[in-house]
Scaffold this motif. Structure first.
Motif, mmCIF file in Angstrom:
data_model
loop_
_atom_site.group_PDB
_atom_site.id
_atom_site.type_symbol
_atom_site.label_atom_id
_atom_site.label_comp_id
_atom_site.label_asym_id
_atom_site.label_seq_id
_atom_site.Cartn_x
_atom_site.Cartn_y
_atom_site.Cartn_z
ATOM 1 N N ALA A 104 0.837 -1.233 0.060
ATOM 2 C CA ALA A 104 -0.041 0.025 0.041
ATOM 3 C C ALA A 104 0.931 1.241 -0.053
ATOM 4 O O ALA A 104 0.550 2.204 -0.813
ATOM 5 C CB ALA A 104 -0.906 -0.061 1.274
ATOM 6 N N GLY A 107 2.505 1.468 -3.270
ATOM 7 C CA GLY A 107 1.507 1.966 -4.503
ATOM 8 C C GLY A 107 1.209 3.495 -4.298
ATOM 9 O O GLY A 107 1.211 3.993 -5.423
ATOM 10 N N PHE A 164 -4.655 -2.034 -3.808
ATOM 11 C CA PHE A 164 -3.292 -1.688 -3.953
ATOM 12 C C PHE A 164 -2.946 -2.967 -4.501
ATOM 13 O O PHE A 164 -2.168 -3.282 -5.453
ATOM 14 C CB PHE A 164 -2.645 -1.408 -2.898
ATOM 15 C CG PHE A 164 -2.801 0.333 -2.711
ATOM 16 C CD1 PHE A 164 -2.190 1.176 -3.773
ATOM 17 C CD2 PHE A 164 -3.305 0.807 -1.635
ATOM 18 C CE1 PHE A 164 -2.184 2.404 -3.528
ATOM 19 C CE2 PHE A 164 -3.471 2.195 -1.606
ATOM 20 C CZ PHE A 164 -2.901 3.059 -2.456
#
Length: 646
Positions: A104, A107, A164
């Protein structure tokens, strides 16, 4: 909620994602416990790791561990937290959490878009977030979050992390197929055949001559507490009932029967049905031609066969059913025709119908007395189902409001039974002869998911038919028993452990002798070990991948050796040691086996794609930065395995 997670995994992400990442989220969602509210005594509020700018709290790791343990216990009901942690559960769970956060963070840093709108669209797919009209309801979503004990924000964060992963991992794992040049050597390895010998050295040949002193035995017991730990035991109070509990209340009165008879008068009135044969043709002209030929002496089947069609026959057709299956025009024509005649052609849903009325069936009207048994049966069935649904809903609502199993059993005239303290698999350690009732196969798994504070729950034994109210009456947490009560077993295990040390030393001496040129049988004979045995072993690498068959560890070891060498291998459970000698290797050749080459190509390609995905996860963690709280993790491990002596 489980169906929601399944849809997330199955609809958008392949097996690679599920194996690496999403499985962790699925477990957390399915068990409904990712709130991060847990604690570990004096460690509550601390962090176990920092991933980029985000912290993984001890509470979050605690919840994740509990979820993983619950999932593992579906296959291994007696597994407890200590053994789960000892087998690597703590490390793997923490690693999954770190990877989840790392993807996450990575991303976000590199512009992967996961908007609030996208998260919201996923939330709208959660069944629990739907209102009575089948559409998303903010109120229903809040109630759903409250029901599973998670904040709305926590749900949004989990879905965002999932999104993600959906965008990052499939791209990384969609690499090319393995090149043909590396397939043949790999496939040929599967056909490679090896042979050798294995010597087994039992620990019993090296048992200590004297029993251990009290301090020695006590230390061994403390150091190996997990080995002797008795899994958690629970005594379950339960009250079982089925739909017969409301049979008397559901029985209809004479007034009920009369009202039903009046409301369904058409059902009991005189009626008519017909047995018919029909052929369907595309046009009205074709239908008239069929009627003309049939009227001229040909059978309907002969006419249909001449057109390349077939005749279908149906018995006991009512006019209303014919309206639904064909059309009103066809029904009117058929029920206007006499028995044995062909009805006027009429247009139906599939074309023009030419129908012969084979038989007219007259059904006489039924008086209320003639229909009474049928009506009573129908009313009893429908009312029983309604009243059972109402009763179970009332019980569930009462439990949610704090009522006890004793309260609801008394209210419904049920008897409460209480089992002895049982393991999750139904065993009673205090009474090995105890046999649980058959219903315990459903009751115990549910009982071991309950909190131990006595809160009751209603479960289905047979869906829609048989139920049980259950609550935890008593429990004992997983713990090693007092040494005095298992002294003989502990002393036996100590002797095996000590004997295994001697077996290992002897195995090393024999290995060195074989590596220096002595044959394994001669080296074993020279060692003169009581109870030692030797046998020949052989197999192919394909034997190592054969599903459904246990692979002997010495055979597996033999494929990790050089020809003419020996290796030692622990026998397991301190029972002894092996010395494995590889004497011959015959190379395989898969060049003519096209099917095997195709299978190996797919296998290697899958492994490469998994590796691509794993490398991306590792690179993401490295890029965002990961700092672990080693002291906090060590203290947690100690607490969960009872190594701190508490």
């Amino acid at each position: 909620m489980i169906s929601f997670i399944r849809s997330l995994i199955n609809s958008k992400i392949g097996a690679v994602v599920a194996l690496m990442f999403i499985g962790m989220i699925a477990v957390a969602f399915a068990l409904g416990d990712v709130s991060g509210s847990g604690n570990f005594g004096g460690l509550s509020g601390g962090n176990v790791a920092r991933v980029g700018d985000r912290n993984i709290t001890l509470g979050e790791l605690n919840d994740a561990l509990e979820n993983r343990l619950k999932a593992e216990r579906q296959d291994n009901p007696t597994l407890d937290m200590a053994r789960f942690v000892e087998s690597g559960g703590l490390d793997s769970t923490l690693e999954q959490l770190i990877n989840r956060y790392a993807l996450a963070e990575f991303g976000e840093e590199y512009g992967v878009a996961v908007s609030e709108r996208l998260v919201g669209s996923e939330i709208r797919k959660i069944p629990g977030a739907m209102g009575l009209d089948g559409k998303f309801s903010a109120e229903a979503f809040r109630a759903f979050a409250q029901q599973i004990g998670i904040s709305e924000q926590a749900i949004r964060e989990d879905i965002a992390q999932n999104l993600f992963a959906q965008q990052l991992l499939p791209t990384a794992a969609s690499g090319p197929m393995a090149p043909d040049g590396m397939i043949l050597p790999y496939a040929s390895l599967v056909l490679e055949q090896r042979s050798g010998q294995v010597a087994s050295l039992p620990s019993s040949a090296f048992f200590p001559a004297a029993p251990p002193s009290e301090p020695v035995l006590a230390k061994y017991y403390k150091d190996n507490a997990v080995k002797f730990t008795i899994p958690e035991k629970r005594a379950v109070s339960y009250a079982i009932f089925d739909k017969t509990i409301i049979a008397a209340r559901a029985k209809p009165t004479s007034a009920d029967v009369a009202a039903y008879y009046k409301a369904n008068a058409a059902k009991f009135a005189a009626s008519q049905s017909r047995n018919i044969s029909q052929v369907i043709v595309p046009t009205e002209a074709a239908a008239k031609s069929v009627v003309a030929q049939a009227s001229g002496g040909k059978s309907l089947a002969e006419v249909a066969n001449g057109l390349g069609l077939s005749v279908t026959s149906v018995n006991d057709v009512t006019k209303s059913s014919l309206v639904n299956s064909a059309s009103s025009a066809v029904a009117d024509a058929v029920f206007s025709a006499a028995q044995g005649s062909i009805a006027k052609p009429a247009r139906g849903k599939l074309g023009w119908a030419v129908v012969r009325v084979d038989k007219v069936n007259q059904v006489a009207a039924k008086s209320i007395e003639q229909a009474r048994a049928e009506i009573e049966s129908e009313l009893t069935k429908s009312r029983s189902e309604e009243m059972l649904t109402e009763m179970t809903s009332e019980i569930e609502d009462a439990f949610a409001d704090g009522s006890t199993i004793a309260d609801m059993a008394k209210q419904n005239g049920l008897k409460i039974e209480t089992s002895p303290k049982l393991l999750a698999n139904g065993r009673n350690i205090a009474n090995p002869a105890y046999k649980p009732i058959p219903e315990m196969q459903v009751i115990l798994p549910a009982a071991f998911q309950l909190e131990t504070n006595g809160e009751a729950q209603l479960i289905e034994i047979v869906p829609g038919e048989r139920f049980a109210m259950i609550a935890i009456a008593d429990f004992e947490e997983a713990a090693p028993p007092p040494l005095a009560s298992v002294r003989a077993i502990v002393q036996q295990q100590w002797a095996l452990a000590e004997g295994a040390k001697g077996a290992r030393a002897a195995a090393e001496r024999i290995r060195k002798a074989v590596d220096s040129g002595m044959a394994l049988p001669a080296a074993l004979a020279a060692a003169n070990i009581n109870g030692a045995q030797i046998e020949a072993i052989n197999g192919t690498r394909a034997d190592l991948t054969r599903q459904g068959q246990p692979i002997p560890p010495p055979l597996a070891m033999m494929f990790a050796m050089k020809k003419g060498t020996a290796k030692t291998l622990q026998g397991g459970a301190d029972r002894g040691w092996y010395v494995v000698s590889l004497t011959d290797v015959k190379k395989g050749d898969a060049s003519g086996n096209a099917e095997m080459l195709r299978a190996r190509k797919l296998e290697l390609s899958g492994l490469m794609q998994n590796e691509y995905g794993a490398q991306l996860v590792g690179a993401a963690a490295k890029a965002v930065g990961v700092d672990k709280n080693s002291d906090g993790i060590a203290e947690l491990r100690s607490r969960l395995t009872n190594r701190d002596g508490n």
